[in-house]
Design a protein around this motif. Structure first.
Motif, short mmCIF file in Angstrom:
data_model
loop_
_atom_site.label_atom_id
_atom_site.label_comp_id
_atom_site.label_asym_id
_atom_site.label_seq_id
_atom_site.Cartn_x
_atom_site.Cartn_y
_atom_site.Cartn_z
N ARG A 67 1.63 51.24 -11.71
CA ARG A 67 1.14 51.01 -10.37
C ARG A 67 0.62 49.49 -10.20
O ARG A 67 0.92 48.97 -9.13
CB ARG A 67 0.10 52.16 -9.84
CG ARG A 67 0.89 53.47 -9.77
CD ARG A 67 0.06 54.38 -9.50
NE ARG A 67 0.67 55.51 -9.66
CZ ARG A 67 0.05 56.86 -10.14
NH1 ARG A 67 -1.26 56.39 -11.08
NH2 ARG A 67 0.68 57.90 -10.36
N ARG A 68 -0.16 49.20 -11.22
CA ARG A 68 -0.98 47.77 -11.01
C ARG A 68 0.08 46.83 -11.06
O ARG A 68 0.16 45.66 -10.28
CB ARG A 68 -1.97 47.81 -11.92
CG ARG A 68 -3.42 48.66 -11.83
CD ARG A 68 -4.25 48.34 -12.72
NE ARG A 68 -3.76 48.62 -14.08
CZ ARG A 68 -4.21 48.12 -15.21
NH1 ARG A 68 -5.09 47.27 -15.32
NH2 ARG A 68 -3.58 48.58 -16.15
N PHE A 69 1.05 46.90 -11.96
CA PHE A 69 2.00 45.92 -12.42
C PHE A 69 2.80 45.88 -11.04
O PHE A 69 3.27 44.66 -10.76
CB PHE A 69 2.89 46.58 -13.63
CG PHE A 69 3.84 45.41 -13.87
CD1 PHE A 69 3.62 44.51 -15.01
CD2 PHE A 69 5.21 45.36 -13.53
CE1 PHE A 69 4.48 43.23 -15.41
CE2 PHE A 69 6.31 44.37 -13.91
CZ PHE A 69 5.74 43.60 -14.86
N VAL A 70 3.33 46.92 -10.60
CA VAL A 70 4.13 46.95 -9.49
C VAL A 70 3.31 46.27 -8.06
O VAL A 70 4.22 45.37 -7.58
CB VAL A 70 4.72 48.21 -9.09
CG1 VAL A 70 5.46 47.97 -7.65
CG2 VAL A 70 5.72 48.72 -10.03
N ALA A 71 2.43 46.52 -8.11
CA ALA A 71 1.55 45.95 -7.00
C ALA A 71 1.17 44.44 -7.14
O ALA A 71 1.36 43.75 -6.33
CB ALA A 71 0.25 46.71 -6.96
N LYS A 72 1.05 43.82 -8.37
CA LYS A 72 0.82 42.66 -8.67
C LYS A 72 2.22 41.73 -8.30
O LYS A 72 1.84 40.79 -7.88
CB LYS A 72 0.38 42.60 -10.18
CG LYS A 72 0.03 41.08 -10.49
CD LYS A 72 -0.37 40.97 -11.81
CE LYS A 72 -0.62 39.45 -12.38
NZ LYS A 72 -1.13 39.33 -13.69
N HIS A 73 3.19 42.30 -8.84
CA HIS A 73 4.33 41.62 -8.68
C HIS A 73 5.33 41.90 -7.45
O HIS A 73 6.38 41.34 -7.53
CB HIS A 73 5.05 41.79 -10.02
CG HIS A 73 4.48 41.06 -11.19
ND1 HIS A 73 4.14 40.06 -11.45
CD2 HIS A 73 3.53 42.07 -11.98
CE1 HIS A 73 3.40 40.01 -12.53
NE2 HIS A 73 3.12 41.12 -12.97
N LYS A 74 4.95 42.88 -6.78
CA LYS A 74 5.73 43.31 -5.47
C LYS A 74 5.96 42.15 -4.57
O LYS A 74 5.02 41.20 -4.32
CB LYS A 74 5.05 44.36 -4.89
CG LYS A 74 5.63 44.88 -3.76
CD LYS A 74 4.90 46.03 -3.05
CE LYS A 74 5.94 46.72 -2.11
NZ LYS A 74 5.04 48.08 -1.61
N LYS A 75 7.17 41.70 -4.19
CA LYS A 75 7.46 40.84 -3.17
C LYS A 75 6.97 41.06 -1.71
O LYS A 75 7.01 42.21 -1.32
CB LYS A 75 9.01 40.43 -3.07
CG LYS A 75 9.57 39.97 -4.66
CD LYS A 75 11.24 39.53 -4.29
CE LYS A 75 11.60 38.94 -5.47
NZ LYS A 75 12.89 38.67 -5.20
N LYS A 76 6.24 40.06 -1.22
CA LYS A 76 5.62 40.21 -0.01
C LYS A 76 6.38 39.99 1.08
O LYS A 76 7.55 39.19 1.21
CB LYS A 76 4.32 39.44 0.42
CG LYS A 76 3.23 39.95 -0.71
CD LYS A 76 2.03 39.18 -0.95
CE LYS A 76 1.09 39.63 -1.81
NZ LYS A 76 -0.07 39.24 -2.22
#
Length: 76
Positions: A67-76
């Motif tokens: 979850r942290r990894f996805v939140a950190k690297h999620k395209k905005k």
């Protein structure tokens, strides 16, 4: 099945992801996907033992990392 490589300060693993569909082709429930990680026995045992000491599970900690990894690297 999908294979991805994670290179993080804490984790460097190949992850094999089952994408949430059962063999009959139907969608599964929220936690129906499976994740297979190949790691050395000593590393796995140390991780599981530490999780036990901290009154948590290895699966819970890996889900937390994801979850942290996805939140950190999620395209905005």
């Amino acid at each position: 099945m999908q294979c991805i490589y994670i290179d993080d300060a804490c984790f460097k693993y190949y992850l094999f992801l089952s994408m949430g569909k059962k063999r009959d082709g139907k969608e599964g429930s929220k936690k129906s996907s499976q994740l297979v990680i190949r790691v050395g026995r000593e590393e796995r045992d140390a991780f599981v033992a530490l999780c036990d000491e901290m009154d948590t599970s290895a699966a819970r900690e890996i889900r937390h990392f994801m979850r942290r990894f996805v939140a950190k690297h999620k395209k905005k």
